[in-house]
Design an enzyme around this catalytic site. Sequence first.
Site, PDB file in Angstrom:
ATOM      1  N   ASP A  43       0.817  -1.216   0.000  1.00 14.05           N
ATOM      2  CA  ASP A  43       0.000   0.000   0.000  1.00 14.05           C
ATOM      3  C   ASP A  43       0.852   1.268   0.000  1.00 14.05           C
ATOM      4  OD1 ASP A  43      -2.302   1.483   0.039  1.00 14.05           O
ATOM      5  OD2 ASP A  43      -2.701   1.198   2.167  1.00 14.05           O
ATOM      6  N   GLY A  44       0.320   2.317  -0.608  1.00  9.85           N
ATOM      7  CA  GLY A  44       0.961   3.637  -0.550  1.00  9.85           C
ATOM      8  C   GLY A  44       1.555   4.107  -1.864  1.00  9.85           C
ATOM      9  N   ASN A  45       1.260   3.378  -2.943  1.00 13.44           N
ATOM     10  CA  ASN A  45       1.818   3.768  -4.255  1.00 13.44           C
ATOM     11  C   ASN A  45       1.322   5.153  -4.682  1.00 13.44           C
ATOM     12  OD1 ASN A  45       2.768   1.195  -4.185  1.00 13.44           O
ATOM     13  ND2 ASN A  45       1.544   0.414  -5.866  1.00 13.44           N
ATOM     14  N   TRP A  90       2.923   7.937  -2.640  1.00 18.16           N
ATOM     15  CA  TRP A  90       4.333   8.084  -3.035  1.00 18.16           C
ATOM     16  C   TRP A  90       4.429   8.971  -4.279  1.00 18.16           C
ATOM     17  CZ3 TRP A  90       7.339   7.171  -7.315  1.00 18.16           C
ATOM     18  CH2 TRP A  90       8.721   7.081  -7.118  1.00 18.16           C
ATOM     19  N   HIS A  99       2.850   2.978  -8.924  1.00 16.76           N
ATOM     20  CA  HIS A  99       2.717   1.538  -9.186  1.00 16.76           C
ATOM     21  C   HIS A  99       3.967   1.016  -9.909  1.00 16.76           C
ATOM     22  CE1 HIS A  99      -1.307   1.904  -7.737  1.00 16.76           C
ATOM     23  NE2 HIS A  99      -1.789   2.524  -8.789  1.00 16.76           N
ATOM     24  N   LEU A 159      10.309 -20.722  -4.820  1.00 16.85           N
ATOM     25  CA  LEU A 159       9.340 -19.840  -4.164  1.00 16.85           C
ATOM     26  C   LEU A 159       7.977 -19.900  -4.859  1.00 16.85           C
ATOM     27  CD1 LEU A 159       8.807 -17.297  -2.235  1.00 16.85           C
ATOM     28  CD2 LEU A 159       9.402 -15.923  -4.223  1.00 16.85           C
ATOM     29  N   ARG A 169       1.914  -4.907   6.157  1.00 10.40           N
ATOM     30  CA  ARG A 169       1.184  -3.853   5.429  1.00 10.40           C
ATOM     31  C   ARG A 169       2.013  -2.573   5.506  1.00 10.40           C
ATOM     32  NH1 ARG A 169      -5.039  -2.344   4.636  1.00 10.40           N
ATOM     33  NH2 ARG A 169      -4.667  -0.646   3.187  1.00 10.40           N
TER      34      ARG A 169
HETATM   35  C1  FPP Z   1      -2.008   0.179  -3.297  1.00 13.16           C
HETATM   36  O1  FPP Z   1      -1.516   1.502  -3.338  1.00 13.16           O
HETATM   37  C2  FPP Z   1      -1.500  -0.565  -4.418  1.00 13.16           C
HETATM   38  C3  FPP Z   1      -2.255  -1.107  -5.397  1.00 13.16           C
HETATM   39  C4  FPP Z   1      -3.723  -0.987  -5.481  1.00 13.16           C
HETATM   40  C5  FPP Z   1      -1.636  -1.835  -6.508  1.00 13.16           C
HETATM   41  C6  FPP Z   1      -0.420  -2.628  -6.142  1.00 13.16           C
HETATM   42  C7  FPP Z   1       0.342  -2.841  -7.372  1.00 13.16           C
HETATM   43  C8  FPP Z   1       1.691  -2.860  -7.465  1.00 13.16           C
HETATM   44  C9  FPP Z   1       2.616  -2.816  -6.332  1.00 13.16           C
HETATM   45  C10 FPP Z   1       2.330  -2.933  -8.776  1.00 13.16           C
HETATM   46  C11 FPP Z   1       1.665  -3.849  -9.679  1.00 13.16           C
HETATM   47  C12 FPP Z   1       1.967  -5.256  -9.373  1.00 13.16           C
HETATM   48  C13 FPP Z   1       1.868  -6.163 -10.328  1.00 13.16           C
HETATM   49  C14 FPP Z   1       2.198  -7.571 -10.043  1.00 13.16           C
HETATM   50  C15 FPP Z   1       1.467  -5.771 -11.663  1.00 13.16           C
HETATM   51  P1  FPP Z   1      -2.564   2.669  -3.520  1.00 13.16           P
HETATM   52  O2  FPP Z   1      -2.684   2.958  -4.966  1.00 13.16           O
HETATM   53  O3  FPP Z   1      -3.846   2.322  -2.830  1.00 13.16           O
HETATM   54  O4  FPP Z   1      -1.833   3.857  -2.780  1.00 13.16           O
HETATM   55  P2  FPP Z   1      -2.490   5.016  -1.919  1.00 13.16           P
HETATM   56  O5  FPP Z   1      -3.217   4.341  -0.766  1.00 13.16           O
HETATM   57  O6  FPP Z   1      -1.336   5.810  -1.473  1.00 13.16           O
HETATM   58  O7  FPP Z   1      -3.423   5.747  -2.824  1.00 13.16           O
END
Ligand code: FPP
Length: 237
Positions: free
Chosen positions: A15-17, A20, A32, A126, A183
């Site tokens: 979480d947190g993309n 960021w 992402h 793995l 998390r």
């Molecule tokens: C949550 O951060 C992340 C996601 C919904 C997507 C996770 C995806 C990846 C790490 C990359 C893709 C992976 C693959 C295997 C293709 P958020 O977007 O909810 O962040 P925020 O809470 O800061 O808005």
Amino acid sequence: MTFKNIPSHIAVIMDGNGRWAKKRNLARIYGHIEGIKSLKSVIKTAIKYKIKYLTVYAFSSENWQRPPEEVVSLMELLDEYIKIELPYLIKNKIELQFIGNIEKIPEKSKSALLDAVQKTKNLGGLILTLALSYGSREEILNAVSKIAESIEKGDVKVKDISGEYFSSCLYTAGVPDPDLLIRTSGEYRLSNFLLYQTAYTELYFTRTLWPDFRGKNLVAAMKNYEKRIRRFGKTHI
Ligand code: FPP
């Protein structure tokens, strides 16, 4: 770094993309993209420490409600990630699996996923499970329906519905419950992830945003896990 006890199964809510990216005035997708680098680093470290199972929450059943352009970009990233990483997965004997309702995934990404699952089957290393279009309540309801149908058909008797049998009806059939769940990003909830399977899982929360989380952060989480005393509801001996 050596460990007295290593978790066999680690689950991660990445979480947190978005935050960021926002901090850098970038579109969410860049978070992402950076998040994929984190995933690669975590996989590498998991292999180094001989972790047997790694399950990551890549897309929840609720994530379909995000703006269409973000959903499309995430699906493209998935397709790209699988195609680019497939040789690495095979070389490192990583078995790719998925949990979730993938029927909703666009055809191109779905076929790349199924192809990779097929090509990495039984490699012995793995087990990397991507939770895609995944929701735990949906998974549990799906298991209940399956069991009810089996009872209706006379294949199973009510008295035979054990915990073990129930687990075998979940998407995670054959995979042991997580020992450690991480998390990132300072949120303290499970967000519909592996609700049945985490009954006795050790939880680790960090404020680090997923795109900043690398192998060394996984090692820190494992160090923290090492100190936990797991009682599984029994008294401490
Ligand atoms: C949550 O951060 C992340 C996601 C919904 C997507 C996770 C995806 C990846 C790490 C990359 C893709 C992976 C693959 C295997 C293709 P958020 O977007 O909810 O962040 P925020 O809470 O800061 O808005």
